[in-house]
Design a protein around this motif. Structure first.
Motif, PDB file in Angstrom:
ATOM      1  N   ASP A 187      -0.005  -9.404 -10.285  1.00  0.00           N
ATOM      2  CA  ASP A 187       1.124  -8.621 -10.032  1.00  0.00           C
ATOM      3  C   ASP A 187       1.205  -7.258 -10.656  1.00  0.00           C
ATOM      4  O   ASP A 187       1.363  -6.108 -10.000  1.00  0.00           O
ATOM      5  CB  ASP A 187       2.483  -9.259  -9.912  1.00  0.00           C
ATOM      6  N   PRO A 194      -7.323  -5.341  -1.747  1.00  0.00           N
ATOM      7  CA  PRO A 194      -6.918  -5.802  -0.614  1.00  0.00           C
ATOM      8  C   PRO A 194      -5.402  -6.271  -1.272  1.00  0.00           C
ATOM      9  O   PRO A 194      -4.358  -5.985  -0.361  1.00  0.00           O
ATOM     10  CB  PRO A 194      -7.621  -7.055   0.084  1.00  0.00           C
ATOM     11  N   HIS A 195      -5.089  -6.843  -2.264  1.00  0.00           N
ATOM     12  CA  HIS A 195      -3.930  -7.230  -2.932  1.00  0.00           C
ATOM     13  C   HIS A 195      -3.753  -6.496  -4.092  1.00  0.00           C
ATOM     14  O   HIS A 195      -3.888  -7.133  -5.161  1.00  0.00           O
ATOM     15  CB  HIS A 195      -3.676  -8.583  -3.049  1.00  0.00           C
ATOM     16  N   PRO A 196      -3.366  -5.106  -4.132  1.00  0.00           N
ATOM     17  CA  PRO A 196      -3.434  -4.286  -5.419  1.00  0.00           C
ATOM     18  C   PRO A 196      -2.528  -4.669  -6.425  1.00  0.00           C
ATOM     19  O   PRO A 196      -1.038  -5.055  -6.076  1.00  0.00           O
ATOM     20  CB  PRO A 196      -3.381  -2.808  -4.918  1.00  0.00           C
ATOM     21  N   PRO A 197      -2.646  -5.078  -7.532  1.00  0.00           N
ATOM     22  CA  PRO A 197      -1.590  -5.059  -8.593  1.00  0.00           C
ATOM     23  C   PRO A 197      -1.128  -3.681  -9.174  1.00  0.00           C
ATOM     24  O   PRO A 197      -1.746  -2.648  -8.924  1.00  0.00           O
ATOM     25  CB  PRO A 197      -2.509  -5.455  -9.839  1.00  0.00           C
ATOM     26  N   ARG A 233      -4.963 -13.633  -8.355  1.00  0.00           N
ATOM     27  CA  ARG A 233      -3.842 -12.605  -7.730  1.00  0.00           C
ATOM     28  C   ARG A 233      -2.920 -11.990  -9.106  1.00  0.00           C
ATOM     29  O   ARG A 233      -2.300 -12.983  -9.919  1.00  0.00           O
ATOM     30  CB  ARG A 233      -2.838 -13.446  -6.955  1.00  0.00           C
ATOM     31  N   ARG A 247      -6.030  -0.306  -7.455  1.00  0.00           N
ATOM     32  CA  ARG A 247      -5.374  -0.057  -6.470  1.00  0.00           C
ATOM     33  C   ARG A 247      -5.921  -0.054  -4.884  1.00  0.00           C
ATOM     34  O   ARG A 247      -5.174   0.003  -4.080  1.00  0.00           O
ATOM     35  CB  ARG A 247      -4.711   1.368  -6.482  1.00  0.00           C
ATOM     36  N   THR A 304       0.704   6.043  -3.518  1.00  0.00           N
ATOM     37  CA  THR A 304       1.225   4.962  -4.167  1.00  0.00           C
ATOM     38  C   THR A 304       2.591   5.042  -5.056  1.00  0.00           C
ATOM     39  O   THR A 304       3.432   4.186  -5.534  1.00  0.00           O
ATOM     40  CB  THR A 304       0.364   4.103  -4.873  1.00  0.00           C
ATOM     41  N   THR A 358      -9.877  -9.523  -8.642  1.00  0.00           N
ATOM     42  CA  THR A 358     -10.526  -9.998  -7.530  1.00  0.00           C
ATOM     43  C   THR A 358     -10.470 -11.549  -7.415  1.00  0.00           C
ATOM     44  O   THR A 358     -10.129 -12.159  -6.500  1.00  0.00           O
ATOM     45  CB  THR A 358     -11.849  -9.463  -7.125  1.00  0.00           C
TER      46      THR A 358
END
Length: 215
Positions: free
Chosen positions: A49, A73-76, A47, A70, A200, A44
């Protein structure tokens, strides 16, 4: 640059993996975490990847952590780290959204390769291994079966053909040969299938196919 996170309650494992990843000029370790809850906090704040996540950890295990990661909002992307390649923990982690798994004694070069593959959108899991895991551990109830059949109605007949072969463990190359398609076309179909089914990865798509009685 691939931004990575290492999640393991063993300090020596974290150090070793961090040193390995940092040896690759295309990978930067931006966070480390000692358990699943800490991993969610770190992902959180940074960021990320690709996250390498141990399965068995205190407070929050790798399965719950994968599900939480997962859902961000920006899931690795998630690679599960495990000691045994065919145990129920691995199955549960894949069902939760992990993109594959690695044994902890995997050759260092293969670990780096896995991070690059997953970051690029590929799954680090041989289809046959996925099918064996599903055969061994997956059991669907009536509600799951009904829900799965409804979701499969979003697919075209051709996508249904691709999904059936994917679910039995065929690679993209196998599917292309069986259906007389180009492999690039199969990849496009698989991408569309994952989007239509709102999953996913290929393992989750295979689980839905099994629930719906497609295999």
């Amino acid at each position: 640059m691939i931004r990575a996170m290492v999640v393991d309650d063993d300090a020596l494992v974290r150090l070793g993996l961090t040193d390995l990843l940092d040896s690759d000029d295309a990978i930067e370790v931006v966070a480390q975490a000692t358990d699943g809850l800490h991993a969610v906090e770190q992902a959180t704040a940074h960021r990320v990847d690709v996250a390498l996540v141990d399965v068995r950890m205190p407070r929050m295990d790798g399965i719950s952590a994968t599900r939480r990661l997962r859902a961000l909002p920006h899931p690795p992307k998630v690679i599960t780290l495990t000691t045994f390649d065919l145990d129920e923990y691995v199955y549960n982690a894949l069902a939760a959204g992990a993109d594959g798994f690695l044994l902890k004694d995997t050759d260092p070069a293969e670990i780096l390769r896995a991070v690059h593959l997953v970051a690029a959108g590929s799954a680090m899991l041989h289809p046959t291994a996925a099918r064996r895991l599903i055969d061994r551990y997956h059991h669907a109830g009536q509600h799951q079966a009904t829900s799965a059949r409804a979701r499969l109605e979003n697919l075209t007949p051709r996508e249904g053909d691709v999904l059936a072969l994917l679910a039995r463990g065929d690679t993209n190359a196998d599917i292309a040969t069986h259906l007389n398609m180009r492999e690039s076309t199969v990849k496009a179909h698989v991408s569309r299938i994952l989007s239509a089914l709102e999953v996913t990865n290929r393992v989750q798509a295979a689980l839905l196919a099994r629930d719906a009685g497609l295999t």
